[in-house]
Motif scaffolding. Structure first.
Motif, PDB file in Angstrom:
ATOM      1  N   VAL A   1       2.334  57.081  25.599  1.00  0.00           N
ATOM      2  CA  VAL A   1       1.068  56.495  25.981  1.00  0.00           C
ATOM      3  C   VAL A   1       1.236  54.999  26.086  1.00  0.00           C
ATOM      4  N   ARG A   2       0.663  54.438  27.109  1.00  0.00           N
ATOM      5  CA  ARG A   2       0.756  52.992  27.230  1.00  0.00           C
ATOM      6  C   ARG A   2      -0.233  52.327  26.295  1.00  0.00           C
ATOM      7  N   VAL A   3       0.268  51.434  25.485  1.00  0.00           N
ATOM      8  CA  VAL A   3      -0.582  50.693  24.566  1.00  0.00           C
ATOM      9  C   VAL A   3      -0.394  49.217  24.850  1.00  0.00           C
ATOM     10  N   GLY A   4      -1.456  48.541  25.188  1.00  0.00           N
ATOM     11  CA  GLY A   4      -1.389  47.094  25.287  1.00  0.00           C
ATOM     12  C   GLY A   4      -1.094  46.571  26.674  1.00  0.00           C
ATOM     13  N   ASN A   5      -0.830  45.273  26.720  1.00  0.00           N
ATOM     14  CA  ASN A   5      -0.815  44.545  27.974  1.00  0.00           C
ATOM     15  C   ASN A   5       0.438  44.681  28.810  1.00  0.00           C
ATOM     16  N   LEU A   6       1.572  44.950  28.174  1.00  0.00           N
ATOM     17  CA  LEU A   6       2.818  44.854  28.921  1.00  0.00           C
ATOM     18  C   LEU A   6       2.968  46.065  29.823  1.00  0.00           C
ATOM     19  N   SER A   7       2.811  45.815  31.130  1.00  0.00           N
ATOM     20  CA  SER A   7       2.693  46.928  32.062  1.00  0.00           C
ATOM     21  C   SER A   7       4.003  47.676  32.233  1.00  0.00           C
ATOM     22  N   ASN A   8       5.120  46.965  32.180  1.00  0.00           N
ATOM     23  CA  ASN A   8       6.389  47.626  32.464  1.00  0.00           C
ATOM     24  C   ASN A   8       7.050  48.153  31.196  1.00  0.00           C
ATOM     25  N   GLY A   9       6.296  48.257  30.132  1.00  0.00           N
ATOM     26  CA  GLY A   9       6.882  48.702  28.883  1.00  0.00           C
ATOM     27  C   GLY A   9       7.529  47.543  28.166  1.00  0.00           C
ATOM     28  N   LEU A  10       7.952  47.816  26.955  1.00  0.00           N
ATOM     29  CA  LEU A  10       8.571  46.769  26.156  1.00  0.00           C
ATOM     30  C   LEU A  10      10.093  46.907  26.284  1.00  0.00           C
ATOM     31  N   TYR A  11      10.742  45.808  26.594  1.00  0.00           N
ATOM     32  CA  TYR A  11      12.190  45.849  26.724  1.00  0.00           C
ATOM     33  C   TYR A  11      12.839  44.911  25.724  1.00  0.00           C
ATOM     34  N   SER A  12      13.867  45.405  25.092  1.00  0.00           N
ATOM     35  CA  SER A  12      14.603  44.567  24.161  1.00  0.00           C
ATOM     36  C   SER A  12      16.065  44.955  24.258  1.00  0.00           C
ATOM     37  N   SER A  13      16.945  43.984  24.366  1.00  0.00           N
ATOM     38  CA  SER A  13      18.384  44.202  24.565  1.00  0.00           C
ATOM     39  C   SER A  13      18.632  45.126  25.748  1.00  0.00           C
ATOM     40  N   GLY A  14      17.803  45.024  26.768  1.00  0.00           N
ATOM     41  CA  GLY A  14      18.019  45.819  27.969  1.00  0.00           C
ATOM     42  C   GLY A  14      17.579  47.255  27.867  1.00  0.00           C
ATOM     43  N   ARG A  15      17.098  47.689  26.692  1.00  0.00           N
ATOM     44  CA  ARG A  15      16.636  49.059  26.540  1.00  0.00           C
ATOM     45  C   ARG A  15      15.116  49.076  26.501  1.00  0.00           C
ATOM     46  N   ARG A  16      14.554  50.166  26.980  1.00  0.00           N
ATOM     47  CA  ARG A  16      13.110  50.286  26.867  1.00  0.00           C
ATOM     48  C   ARG A  16      12.787  50.850  25.495  1.00  0.00           C
ATOM     49  N   VAL A  17      11.908  50.178  24.799  1.00  0.00           N
ATOM     50  CA  VAL A  17      11.601  50.597  23.427  1.00  0.00           C
ATOM     51  C   VAL A  17      10.095  50.764  23.276  1.00  0.00           C
ATOM     52  N   CYS A  18       9.696  51.435  22.205  1.00  0.00           N
ATOM     53  CA  CYS A  18       8.278  51.417  21.837  1.00  0.00           C
ATOM     54  C   CYS A  18       8.176  51.276  20.329  1.00  0.00           C
ATOM     55  N   PRO A  19       7.088  50.723  19.843  1.00  0.00           N
ATOM     56  CA  PRO A  19       6.947  50.502  18.410  1.00  0.00           C
ATOM     57  C   PRO A  19       6.998  51.816  17.638  1.00  0.00           C
ATOM     58  N   ALA A  20       7.580  51.781  16.448  1.00  0.00           N
ATOM     59  CA  ALA A  20       7.659  52.988  15.629  1.00  0.00           C
ATOM     60  C   ALA A  20       6.271  53.354  15.096  1.00  0.00           C
ATOM     61  N   LEU A  21       6.167  54.522  14.538  1.00  0.00           N
ATOM     62  CA  LEU A  21       4.981  55.045  13.851  1.00  0.00           C
ATOM     63  C   LEU A  21       3.852  55.495  14.781  1.00  0.00           C
ATOM     64  N   GLY A  22       4.041  55.349  16.090  1.00  0.00           N
ATOM     65  CA  GLY A  22       3.147  56.030  17.026  1.00  0.00           C
ATOM     66  C   GLY A  22       1.757  55.469  17.180  1.00  0.00           C
ATOM     67  N   LEU A  23       0.934  56.311  17.805  1.00  0.00           N
ATOM     68  CA  LEU A  23      -0.401  55.892  18.207  1.00  0.00           C
ATOM     69  C   LEU A  23      -1.332  55.672  17.014  1.00  0.00           C
ATOM     70  N   ALA A  24      -1.204  56.535  15.998  1.00  0.00           N
ATOM     71  CA  ALA A  24      -2.119  56.438  14.860  1.00  0.00           C
ATOM     72  C   ALA A  24      -1.993  55.074  14.189  1.00  0.00           C
ATOM     73  N   TRP A  25      -0.760  54.613  14.007  1.00  0.00           N
ATOM     74  CA  TRP A  25      -0.575  53.319  13.354  1.00  0.00           C
ATOM     75  C   TRP A  25      -1.075  52.174  14.238  1.00  0.00           C
ATOM     76  N   ALA A  26      -0.964  52.358  15.563  1.00  0.00           N
ATOM     77  CA  ALA A  26      -1.443  51.306  16.461  1.00  0.00           C
ATOM     78  C   ALA A  26      -2.933  51.039  16.242  1.00  0.00           C
ATOM     79  N   HIS A  27      -3.676  52.067  15.835  1.00  0.00           N
ATOM     80  CA  HIS A  27      -5.096  51.880  15.548  1.00  0.00           C
ATOM     81  C   HIS A  27      -5.315  51.139  14.232  1.00  0.00           C
TER      82      HIS A  27
END
Lengths: 311, 418
Positions: free
Chosen positions: A232-258
């Motif tokens: 699920v897309r969360v937040g402003n960064l439209s192309n996903g989050l990239y770090s060290s050339g890999r696409r990443v997403c924050p750990a702990l999922g949607l519930a923690w994002a709330h």
């Protein structure tokens, strides 16, 4: 009245029901008054992170009365930033700080004492009028999520007592929240449910503390690799989050994002010999999306002023 | 109470109904001679009917609680009439207002949900500000109650949105009501802050207690026109082992809010979080709190990302057709999404820029400030736009404005292409 209605409907009030009813009644008896926003305005304080450029990215610093999350892969500078925050919180409000102590809860071992020492030496050099900053950082280790949940009442009593003895504690750092949930939980329905109820429990407790004592709560979170397109897309960064050339997403999922109020993403990229680090706001109730570059030096974390570079 | 309940003969009852005396009120207002003439009976009989009617309506009032089903019952006709005069709170995004039929409706409970960072809190703050737009400007001039469970309510953000809202109102006044003295009352951002009653709740017991207390609070502060709960979910997702209890508490709270909405004619907006749900072998995104909760709101709006754009989708509503509209979150608050307006024509007339933006059949007018950058200042409600739909009307409308303007202000015409 509430209880009476329940009986009328032939509900057999269970024990839990009665307790809750009683609690609701008690809360009701307490005078409920709206807060005056004009007074609150002065209270929406920010704590500097120790660099004017990064402060600008965060709209003046880390906001009090709310939970801010720094998320990034290992080596992106989360811990550095938190240590620096714990020091700069001791600055007087004229210099953007809160003139307050901080609690640093670490879940990854060992605690970087040497780095803190380093930073505090640089801090003392630039602010010689303040006492040794290390004296005002309270460090505590936590191993499991349940331990953290049970620590919250302890912190509350500590905060009540520390008010008179030391400078008040206004910062709580948890570094990192993800490490607590990485190992103990399996990918089954009941475990996931237990996990998310722990999320909301911890976050609820922290928010209550933040409100009562005007704390700025900062948590760090790790990232996981992005797999597939089911996310699920969360937040402003439209192309996903990239770090060290890999696409990443924050750990702990949607519930923690709330469970957090603002989320800030720290990324790093090896661009040939140059290492570029970026800080970007994923979501925050008070901030638009923005992106700043920063560098980690011996004396701390500093933002790179893009405009000055262009000139 | 209806005429049918009166203890009179069936023929008289029929005559009464045929003459249009359908309610006791209507009979009570008539004089005996009028009544006698209308239903062709003697004066004595008419006054007898009047006495009975008076007795019946007198006996009805103290017993109202026992006969709520009968006494509180209303015809669909009455409700339709009420509906025509029902008021809306604009969202400041014209596209969103269009699909909502004018904005967030009073007397209704609306649930808005979406992923973190989609703009739930922003919509909440925007509504808390917009409800205060004075009646001269087409607003409600009411006050707002903001129940914050998550601590995401930032006063600095409210101030930004309030300032933008005031700027927009001034712009509106300058261009349309130059002679309109009533609008001269200047609003200050501080007034807007003062008119938001902010409650920060830290547990679900507090949340329920607060909802119970609101009835008394609104009695004392009659101007409240909107209640925003941001978010209704947060405290109910922690430490609940007994799910049946949770459902019961939640529906009780929803019922109370619904009653408040009806009683004081105010809008209730509940913000909700999302969760993933396992359906038929795959995970889907749904609003939190489960299926039984989804029955407790009249309208349900889901916010989601579509590509790089925020969209709102009407998931459930008894009166609106399901539709979706793009919106954007700007520094000034919730506004129209600008990325899908295709600029087709741009001409410069005596220092002013006229843009014709194409986006379908609907036409929109707005003001642009040209101090270095282009910025959208005022947009109109759909009804107002309808009057500008004919091309010749625009020319009549905008030429006088052009003459009024100085070099720094321009007129924009947007034509929206579906």
């Amino acid at each position: 009245m509430f209880m009476f209605q329940m009986k009328q409907r032939n509900d057999i009030p269970s024990h839990g029901n009665l307790v809750i009813t009683a609690r609701i009644e008690i809360t009701w008896l307490r005078e409920m008054k709206p807060e005056n926003l004009l007074l609150l305005r002065h209270r929406s304080e920010k704590c500097t992170v120790g660099c004017p450029v990064l402060d600008r990215c965060l709209g003046g610093g880390v906001p009090c009365h709310s939970i801010t999350e720094f998320v990034g892969e290992s080596g992106s500078g989360k811990t550095q930033l938190c240590l620096q925050l714990a020091l700069s919180a001791q600055l007087p409000s004229s210099r953007g700080g809160l003139s307050a102590s901080s609690i640093f809860i670490h879940t990854e071992f060992p605690f970087p004492f040497r780095r803190l020492r380093h930073l505090s030496r640089a801090f003392r050099a630039s602010h010689p009028d303040l006492p040794d900053p290390c004296d005002r950082v309270f460090v505590r280790a936590v191993h499991t999520a349940d331990e953290l949940l049970h620590l919250i009442p302890t912190i509350e009593t500590f905060l009540l007592h520390s008010r008179s003895r030391w400078r008040p504690v206004r910062i709580i750092v948890i570094d990192s929240i993800a490490a607590l949930f990485r190992s103990d939980f399996e990918n089954t329905g009941s475990d996931l449910r237990r996990r998310s109820s722990l999320f909301f429990g911890i976050s609820g407790g922290l928010r209550q503390l933040a409100k009562r004592f005007g704390l700025a709560v900062v948590v760090t979170n790790q990232v996981v690799d992005f797999i597939g397109d089911g996310d699920v897309r969360v937040g402003n960064l439209s192309n996903g989050l990239y770090s060290s050339g890999r696409r990443v997403c924050p750990a702990l999922g949607l519930a923690w994002a709330h469970c957090v109020n603002s989320r800030v993403f720290l990324s790093r990229d090896e661009d040939g010999p140059v290492r570029r680090r970026k800080m970007s706001v994923v979501f925050a109730p008070h901030l638009p999306h923005c992106c700043y570059e920063y560098a980690i030096k011996g004396e701390g974390v500093f933002g790179v002023d893009m405009q000055r570079e262009q000139d | 109470m209806e005429v049918g309940m009166l203890p009179i003969s069936a023929s008289k009852r029929g005559k009464l109904l045929a003459a249009g005396y359908t309610t006791l009120d209507a009979i009570a207002r008539a004089s005996p001679s009028h009544l006698a003439r209308d239903i062709e009976v003697s004066d004595n009989e008419a006054s007898e009917i009047l006495n009975l009617a008076a007795k019946a309506s007198a006996s009805e009032k103290p017993n109202e609680t026992h006969t709520t089903v009968v006494g509180g019952g209303r015809t669909a006709w009455d409700m339709l009439n009420d509906e025509k005069f029902s008021s809306y709170i604009t969202t400041s995004c014209v596209d969103l207002d269009n699909i909502l039929g004018g904005g967030i409706k009073c007397k209704d409970v609306t649930e808005i949900g979406g992923v973190p960072g989609i703009g739930k809190t922003q919509i909440g703050i925007q509504l808390a500000v917009n409800v205060q737009i004075p009646q001269d400007y087409g607003g409600l001039g009411g006050k707002a109650i903001y129940i914050d469970t998550e601590g995401s309510f930032m006063v600095e953000r409210v101030l930004q949105i309030a300032e933008a809202c005031i700027e927009d109102m001034e712009e509106y006044r300058n261009h349309f009501h130059k002679d309109f003295q009533a609008c001269d009352v200047k609003m200050h951002p501080n007034n807007i802050l003062e008119n938001i009653f902010y409650f920060r709740v830290c547990s679900y017991t507090e949340q329920i207690a607060l909802v119970n207390y609101l009835d008394k609070f609104i009695m004392e502060n009659k101007d409240v026109k909107i209640i925003i709960v941001d978010s209704v979910t947060f405290h109910f997702r922690q430490d609940f082992d007994d799910m049946a209890l949770r459902t019961r508490l939640l529906s009780e709270m929803a019922l109370k809010l619904m009653k408040l909405a009806k009683k004081f004619c105010l809008a209730v907006v509940m913000l909700n979080q999302v969760t993933t749900k396992f359906i038929e072998g795959s995970f889907h995104l749904t609003l939190a709190l489960g299926d039984s909760w989804s029955h407790s709101c009249t309208n349900r709006i889901i916010l989601f990302w579509n590509g790089n754009e925020r969209h709102a989708f009407i998931d459930k509503s008894p009166s609106l057709k399901s539709a979706s509209a793009p919106y954007s979150v700007t520094t000034r608050g919730i506004r129209n999404s600008t990325s899908n307006c295709k600029r087709i024509k741009m001409m410069n007339t005596s220092g002013m820029v006229l843009c014709l933006l194409c986006h379908g059949w609907n036409l929109k007018l707005g003001w642009l400030y040209l101090r270095g950058t282009v910025k959208f200042a005022v947009s109109f409600s759909y009804k107002e736009l309808r009057s500008y739909l004919l091309p010749q009307v625009w020319f009549i409308c905008y030429f006088p404005w052009l003459q009024l303007e100085t070099g720094s202000t321009g007129v924009v015409l947007h034509a929206w292409l579906r």
